[in-house]
Scaffold this motif. Structure first.
Motif, PDB file in Angstrom:
ATOM      1  N   PHE A 117       0.818  -1.201   0.000  1.00  0.00           N
ATOM      2  CA  PHE A 117       0.000   0.000   0.000  1.00  0.00           C
ATOM      3  C   PHE A 117       0.856   1.258   0.000  1.00  0.00           C
ATOM      4  CE2 PHE A 117      -3.258   2.901   1.404  1.00  0.00           C
ATOM      5  CZ  PHE A 117      -4.364   2.396   0.723  1.00  0.00           C
ATOM      6  N   LEU A 118       1.921   1.235   0.810  1.00  0.00           N
ATOM      7  CA  LEU A 118       2.679   2.461   1.044  1.00  0.00           C
ATOM      8  C   LEU A 118       3.972   2.566   0.245  1.00  0.00           C
ATOM      9  CD1 LEU A 118       2.436   2.660   4.943  1.00  0.00           C
ATOM     10  CD2 LEU A 118       1.045   3.866   3.272  1.00  0.00           C
ATOM     11  N   GLY A 119       4.416   1.462  -0.341  1.00  0.00           N
ATOM     12  CA  GLY A 119       5.713   1.459  -1.017  1.00  0.00           C
ATOM     13  C   GLY A 119       5.834   2.503  -2.124  1.00  0.00           C
ATOM     14  N   ARG A 120       7.053   2.607  -2.654  1.00  0.00           N
ATOM     15  CA  ARG A 120       7.317   3.610  -3.677  1.00  0.00           C
ATOM     16  C   ARG A 120       6.374   3.435  -4.867  1.00  0.00           C
ATOM     17  NH1 ARG A 120      10.495   5.637  -7.566  1.00  0.00           N
ATOM     18  NH2 ARG A 120      11.448   7.637  -7.034  1.00  0.00           N
ATOM     19  N   ASN A 121       6.166   2.153  -5.263  1.00  0.00           N
ATOM     20  CA  ASN A 121       5.231   1.859  -6.352  1.00  0.00           C
ATOM     21  C   ASN A 121       3.916   1.324  -5.806  1.00  0.00           C
ATOM     22  OD1 ASN A 121       7.192   2.451  -8.371  1.00  0.00           O
ATOM     23  ND2 ASN A 121       8.189   0.526  -7.773  1.00  0.00           N
ATOM     24  N   GLY A 122       3.630   1.679  -4.563  1.00  0.00           N
ATOM     25  CA  GLY A 122       2.452   1.111  -3.915  1.00  0.00           C
ATOM     26  C   GLY A 122       1.146   1.749  -4.381  1.00  0.00           C
ATOM     27  N   ILE A 123       0.052   1.203  -3.841  1.00  0.00           N
ATOM     28  CA  ILE A 123      -1.281   1.651  -4.252  1.00  0.00           C
ATOM     29  C   ILE A 123      -1.477   3.138  -3.990  1.00  0.00           C
ATOM     30  CG2 ILE A 123      -3.746   1.308  -3.865  1.00  0.00           C
ATOM     31  CD1 ILE A 123      -3.092  -1.524  -2.999  1.00  0.00           C
TER      32      ILE A 123
END
Lengths: 278, 284
Positions: free
Chosen positions: B126-132
């Motif tokens: 959810f929070l990652g660099r390419n996250g949602i």
């Protein structure tokens, strides 16, 4: 029925958002654990596959997951039984005021609020200094009890605060011994709450991390194994494991809830007709 | 008779006493003792010296880390209290049937019985660099570049705390609210109080014990945590728990023990203050 006030809809939406917040991430990794073989840790999905579950079930390079799972399961049952027995027994004791009951209560609360790492550190130090090896079934078991017992005892307090003592008096008047009163009157009445205590005992142990950290020895429990994986596994296999253990927890919770529900139904049907005229 | 019933009570409480004596009281004593010991690179040796404490209180890092710990606790407290109170209020006063109430209450509690570590991991996609979150914000045109501070930051640490611990507010607050005599609320309305006035002058004061119990839970869980901060900050942030766990991984047990003692005293002081406002045993 009264018309619902406007605030109802605001609060209901808030509750809905809270549910999304609570469950959304878990559902996300549930979905991502079906990621295709070339997919990564985030969206987009590169196809759908059982690839990561297959990798999880084949004995893989990431460590001894199934051994850890077995240990956690066994430890969970040990902690569950100990939690039920010790909490009920202590719950019965606390119905009377005895010398030191206040202190024992505050020590139990301390057990609940003490930072978990202190228990881990202290138990680990003691075992090292007296030359015992730490092991999940000894030091790990005891450390986890310091987390589950306060919950068990608090539930027992809640139960006995609402307990109608006239049932016991009636049994005693009819000549039941103290032992018989507990066995045939008290325990059957509190049985559904005991299932709640058991559920807490098992799941809290099954998921416990900090208190097991320095007290489990060379054989990891499942949460320790999972945490180990977070540092060196960079594929969705970790999501597959997360989905698997979450599903397992949900099944356990479901079984316990069903048991309570069935017990309630049976009681309703087979319940006593005392007090009902006719 | 009196004496026998006392003996029975002791026997019934004995298993609990035994477990707590062995795995709580003794370890605390051990930590206090070891906090005065000395350490070499590979081993620890018995001594009675104040070096560990002197080093602890002499280091500016300690104060920074204690400050960060209080900061996490306070911010998490504000959010869990606001969210927890609102959810409990909805469940207690707006849900009409008992079946629905039980069902929704269970929905709130079930995540508590699943693994905390998995629940932390589940924020990554959810929070990652390419996250949602980043993808959504970019596709809506709100940002051009992915936000870097969503994961591995104070933000993600506090988000995870709120996610993990709001439940500890919901349950005790809901429990107290359910025991409020509904005629008080009717009386307030009959006397012309508005909804907000009733909330502020009737419901909140009567819910205080539940709020206090929830506060004790949340504050102590956050102050004693080390794993959430480590995992959600990608080891970039520190709190007191991490200070202890770092010392442990370096086998510096005496220094870890000294920090642990100071943490324990701090937590107990905070709880001591909070307990002045509530009698826990009466509230169960």
């Amino acid at each position: 029925m009264e018309k619902r006030p406007g605030s109802f809809y605001v609060l209901a939406s808030f509750f809905g958002l809270f549910m999304l917040f609570l469950y959304g991430p878990t559902l996300t990794i549930g979905l991502l654990s079906f990621q295709g073989p070339h997919g990564g840790l985030t969206f987009p999905m590169q196809g759908m596959s059982f690839n990561w579950f297959r990798e999880l079930f084949e004995q893989q390079a990431v460590g001894d997951i199934w051994g850890a799972f077995r240990r956690s399961l066994l430890l969970g049952f040990m902690v569950m039984i100990a939690t039920v027995v010790v909490s009920v027994s202590a719950g019965l004791a606390f119905r009377k005021r005895f010398k030191g009951s206040g202190i024992l209560f505050y020590v139990t609360i301390t057990s609940l609020v003490i930072p978990s790492i202190l228990v881990s550190l202290g138990v680990g130090l003691i075992f090292n200094q007296i030359g015992f090896k730490v092991h999940w079934a000894t030091s790990g078991f005891g450390s986890q009890l310091t987390w589950t017992l306060p919950f068990g005892l608090l539930i027992m307090f809640a139960v006995f605060n609402r307990f109608d003592k006239s049932f016991e008096e009636a049994a005693r008047d009819q000549g039941a011994s103290p032992r018989q009163v507990i066995q045939h009157v008290v325990v059957p009445i509190i049985a559904p709450s005991l299932i709640g205590v058991a559920l807490f005992g098992f799941t809290l142990s099954y998921d416990e991390f900090a208190r097991s950290l320095l007290t489990s020895g060379s054989y990891n429990t499942l949460p320790l194994e999972i945490f180990g994986m977070t540092t060196n596994v960079t594929t969705p296999v970790i999501y597959a494991l997360g989905t698997f253990t979450t599903l397992f927890s949900l099944i356990i919770i479901g079984v316990f809830l069903m048991t309570v529900w069935i017990m309630g139904k049976r009681r309703q049907r087979a319940g006593s007709d005392a007090g009902k005229a006719t | 008779m009196r004496a026998t019933s006392n003996i029975i009570a002791y026997l019934q409480a004995a298993p609990l006493m035994a477990v707590l004596a062995t795995f709580l009281i003794a370890p605390i004593f051990m930590i206090v003792i070891v906090s005065f010991w000395g350490a070499t690179e590979f081993s620890i040796y018995p001594a009675f010296q104040f070096d560990n404490y002197a080093f602890l209180f002499g280091s500016p890092v300690t104060y920074k880390v204690f400050f960060a710990t209080f900061k996490y606790a306070f911010i998490t407290w504000v959010f869990t209290l606001t969210i927890g109170f609102t959810v409990a209020y909805f469940l207690a006063f707006h849900v009409r049937t008992q079946t629905m109430q039980t069902a929704l209450f269970l929905l709130c509690t079930i995540p508590f019985l699943t693994s905390n570590i998995i629940r932390m991991i589940s924020w990554i996609p959810f929070l990652g660099r390419n996250g949602i979150a980043n993808q959504a914000l970019i596709s809506w045109g709100i940002i051009d570049e992915p936000l870097e501070w969503l994961l591995y930051s104070d933000f993600s640490v506090i988000l995870a705390f709120v996610h993990l611990y709001t439940l500890f507010m919901v349950v005790p607050i809901f429990n107290t609210m359910m025991r409020i005599d509904r005629s008080f609320i009717e009386a307030a309305y009959d006397n012309g109080a508005s909804g907000l006035q009733t909330l502020w002058h009737v419901i909140i004061p009567l819910t205080k014990p539940g709020i206090m119990i929830g506060t004790i839970f949340v504050v102590t869980l956050v102050m004693g945590d080390f794993i959430t901060v480590r995992f959600m900050s990608g080891s970039q942030k520190a709190n007191v728990g991490r200070l202890i766990s770092n010392d442990i991984s370096l086998l510096q047990y005496p220094s870890a023990a000294a920090t642990a003692v100071v943490l324990l005293v701090t937590v107990l002081l905070v709880i001591g203050i909070l307990l002045r406002f509530v009698n826990i045993r009466k509230e169960l």
